[in-house]
Design a protein around this motif. Structure first.
Motif, short mmCIF file in Angstrom:
data_model
loop_
_atom_site.label_atom_id
_atom_site.label_comp_id
_atom_site.label_asym_id
_atom_site.label_seq_id
_atom_site.Cartn_x
_atom_site.Cartn_y
_atom_site.Cartn_z
N GLY A 13 -0.88 3.75 -4.91
CA GLY A 13 0.08 3.19 -3.96
C GLY A 13 -0.30 1.83 -3.42
N GLY A 14 -0.33 1.74 -2.10
CA GLY A 14 -0.48 0.46 -1.41
C GLY A 14 -1.79 -0.26 -1.67
N GLY A 15 -2.84 0.51 -1.87
CA GLY A 15 -4.12 -0.09 -2.26
C GLY A 15 -4.84 -0.86 -1.17
N THR A 16 -4.74 -0.38 0.09
CA THR A 16 -5.50 -1.10 1.13
C THR A 16 -7.01 -0.85 0.97
OG1 THR A 16 -5.27 0.68 2.77
CG2 THR A 16 -3.58 -1.06 2.78
N ASN A 17 -7.37 0.34 0.48
CA ASN A 17 -8.80 0.57 0.21
C ASN A 17 -9.28 -0.31 -0.94
OD1 ASN A 17 -10.19 2.77 1.84
ND2 ASN A 17 -8.20 3.69 1.43
N LEU A 18 -8.42 -0.43 -1.96
CA LEU A 18 -8.76 -1.31 -3.08
C LEU A 18 -9.00 -2.73 -2.55
CD1 LEU A 18 -8.89 -1.97 -6.17
CD2 LEU A 18 -6.42 -2.45 -6.02
N ALA A 133 -9.25 5.18 -5.31
CA ALA A 133 -8.90 4.52 -4.05
C ALA A 133 -7.44 4.83 -3.73
CB ALA A 133 -9.13 3.01 -4.17
N GLY A 134 -7.23 6.04 -3.16
CA GLY A 134 -5.86 6.48 -2.90
C GLY A 134 -5.17 6.91 -4.19
N PHE A 135 -5.93 7.49 -5.12
CA PHE A 135 -5.37 8.04 -6.37
C PHE A 135 -4.96 9.48 -6.07
CE2 PHE A 135 -6.04 10.03 -10.67
CZ PHE A 135 -5.03 9.32 -11.32
N MET A 136 -3.67 9.75 -6.13
CA MET A 136 -3.14 11.02 -5.61
C MET A 136 -2.99 12.11 -6.68
SD MET A 136 -3.13 10.20 -2.50
CE MET A 136 -2.24 11.45 -1.62
N ARG A 137 -3.84 12.09 -7.68
CA ARG A 137 -3.83 13.13 -8.71
C ARG A 137 -5.18 13.81 -8.76
NH1 ARG A 137 1.40 14.00 -10.57
NH2 ARG A 137 2.49 12.03 -10.51
N ASN A 158 -14.46 9.53 -4.51
CA ASN A 158 -13.12 9.63 -3.92
C ASN A 158 -13.21 9.41 -2.42
OD1 ASN A 158 -10.31 10.29 -3.83
ND2 ASN A 158 -10.86 12.31 -3.04
N ILE A 159 -12.11 8.93 -1.82
CA ILE A 159 -12.06 8.87 -0.36
C ILE A 159 -11.01 9.86 0.11
CG2 ILE A 159 -10.40 6.91 -0.23
CD1 ILE A 159 -12.44 6.09 2.24
N HIS A 160 -11.39 10.62 1.14
CA HIS A 160 -10.48 11.66 1.65
C HIS A 160 -10.22 11.41 3.14
CE1 HIS A 160 -8.48 15.47 1.89
NE2 HIS A 160 -9.14 15.68 3.01
N PRO A 161 -8.95 11.53 3.56
CA PRO A 161 -8.62 11.18 4.95
C PRO A 161 -8.86 12.32 5.96
CG PRO A 161 -6.61 11.62 3.72
CD PRO A 161 -7.75 11.78 2.75
N ALA A 162 -10.03 12.91 5.94
CA ALA A 162 -10.43 13.92 6.93
C ALA A 162 -11.94 14.10 6.82
CB ALA A 162 -9.73 15.26 6.67
N GLY A 172 -4.66 14.89 4.92
CA GLY A 172 -5.80 15.06 5.82
C GLY A 172 -5.54 14.61 7.25
N TYR A 173 -4.97 13.42 7.43
CA TYR A 173 -4.73 12.95 8.80
C TYR A 173 -3.64 13.79 9.48
CZ TYR A 173 -7.54 8.86 7.66
OH TYR A 173 -8.57 8.04 7.27
N GLY A 174 -2.61 14.14 8.72
CA GLY A 174 -1.53 14.99 9.27
C GLY A 174 -2.09 16.34 9.71
N GLY A 221 -7.80 5.87 11.20
CA GLY A 221 -8.50 6.39 10.03
C GLY A 221 -8.65 5.34 8.95
N LEU A 222 -7.57 4.62 8.67
CA LEU A 222 -7.64 3.61 7.61
C LEU A 222 -8.66 2.53 7.94
CD1 LEU A 222 -3.94 3.17 6.42
CD2 LEU A 222 -5.90 3.73 4.99
N GLN A 223 -8.70 2.13 9.22
CA GLN A 223 -9.71 1.12 9.63
C GLN A 223 -11.11 1.60 9.27
OE1 GLN A 223 -9.23 -1.82 11.14
NE2 GLN A 223 -7.03 -1.70 11.61
N LYS A 224 -11.37 2.88 9.48
CA LYS A 224 -12.69 3.44 9.15
C LYS A 224 -12.89 3.51 7.63
CE LYS A 224 -14.11 4.26 13.34
NZ LYS A 224 -15.15 3.38 13.91
N GLU A 225 -11.82 3.86 6.91
CA GLU A 225 -11.92 3.95 5.44
C GLU A 225 -12.34 2.61 4.84
OE1 GLU A 225 -8.64 5.70 3.29
OE2 GLU A 225 -8.14 7.03 4.95
N TRP A 226 -11.75 1.52 5.37
CA TRP A 226 -12.03 0.20 4.82
C TRP A 226 -13.48 -0.22 5.02
CZ3 TRP A 226 -7.16 -1.83 7.83
CH2 TRP A 226 -6.01 -1.29 7.23
C1 GRF Z 1 -5.84 6.75 2.20
O1 GRF Z 1 -5.67 7.29 3.48
C2 GRF Z 1 -6.74 7.62 1.38
O2 GRF Z 1 -7.73 8.27 2.12
C3 GRF Z 1 -5.75 8.62 0.84
O3 GRF Z 1 -4.59 7.89 0.56
C4 GRF Z 1 -4.55 6.75 1.39
C5 GRF Z 1 -4.43 5.58 0.45
O4 GRF Z 1 -4.33 4.37 1.08
N1 GRF Z 1 -6.31 9.35 -0.26
P1 GRF Z 1 -4.39 2.99 0.27
O5 GRF Z 1 -3.52 3.16 -0.98
O6 GRF Z 1 -5.82 2.70 -0.05
O7 GRF Z 1 -3.77 2.00 1.23
#
Ligand code: GRF
Length: 245
Positions: A13-18, A133-137, A158-162, A172-174, A221-226
């Motif tokens: 998706g959006g790829g903010t972690n990327l 990085a936000g790969f949803m499979r 992998n990064i997980h939002p919890a 995870g955040y929901g 959460g995203l701020q911490k992920e980055w």
């Molecule tokens: C992030 O919250 C990540 O933890 C989850 O999906 C989201 C992806 O965000 N798996 P982005 O595509 O990196 O903006």
């Protein structure tokens, strides 16, 4: 000169972690370089981010592949020759084979067909580490065993939002928010044969105030992920350096 870690990335998706990883590489904050970005969905913003940074991209359209698998009569004709259903079904901890064998088998076979296409792209690159990085499979043992070939072990992050092991799964955040948690967080972990179950590399936590909305929790959460993801990649790069001396 420091040998840079060659990192492959997969997104959905959006790829903010990327973007956070691209920036950390460009600014020399981590000893790594991204060698490709693959996506299971075409046209997403993350692919644009990669192209803008001069990174090679590819798409393996999972939705189209799975739809095609549902239509085709002889699904097995699409499977890679080195796929052993008994082996993969036995190893995986993603689906309950006892509950519905037919459904589980279709799930695994259709994912393996898509994963073979991912591997065909990935294997054309020299890569030390694969970063989701936000790969949803989910990934099956067929794919994992073909990436984790080195004696050094785990090579897929992998990064997980919890804060695992709490709240595995896609939201995870929901789940954290709806449970009424006062602390949320994110986790970077290695991938194993289960869903969000592999060894933990790093975690970051944040406070959830009573007045916070779900959107606030996601933002915090995203701020911490980055911050966390580049730090964990650097930790991996450092450990490799120690091992290769
Ligand atoms: C992030 O919250 C990540 O933890 C989850 O999906 C989201 C992806 O965000 N798996 P982005 O595509 O990196 O903006």
């Amino acid at each position: 000169m420091v040998q840079k870690l060659k990192v492959g990335t997969l997104i959905s998706g959006g790829g903010t972690n990327l973007q956070a990883i691209i920036d950390a590489c460009d600014q020399g904050r981590i000893d790594a370089q991204i060698v490709f970005t693959g996506s299971d969905v075409g046209g997403v913003k993350g692919l644009e981010r990669a192209k803008k940074a001069g990174i090679n991209t590819f798409v393996v359209d999972y939705a189209r592949i799975i739809a095609n698998c549902r239509q085709i009569r002889d699904l097995d004709s699409l499977l890679p020759k080195d796929f052993d259903p008994e082996e993969i079904l036995g190893k995986q901890r993603l689906v309950d084979v006892e509950k519905n064998h037919e459904k589980a088998l279709f799930f695994i076979k259709s994912r393996v067909i898509a994963e073979r296409q991912l591997l065909d792209h990935i294997e054309s690159y020299d890569m030390d580490l694969l970063v989701l990085a936000g790969f949803m499979r989910v990934l099956t043992p067929y794919f994992i065993d073909r990436i984790n070939t080195s004696a050094l072990g785990h090579r897929i992050m992998n990064i997980h939002p919890a804060l695992l092991p709490a709240f595995p799964g896609t939201d995870g955040y929901g789940d954290t928010f709806r449970y009424g948690c006062k602390i949320g967080g994110c986790t970077v972990h290695f991938i194993d044969y289960g869903e969000d179950t592999g060894p933990i590399i790093g975690q970051k936590a944040f406070e959830i105030a009573d007045e916070d909305t779900l959107e606030d929790v996601k933002e915090k959460g995203l701020q911490k992920e980055w911050e966390l993801y580049p730090a964990c990649i650097q930790k991996f790069a450092q450990s490799r350096k120690v091992i290769s001396i």
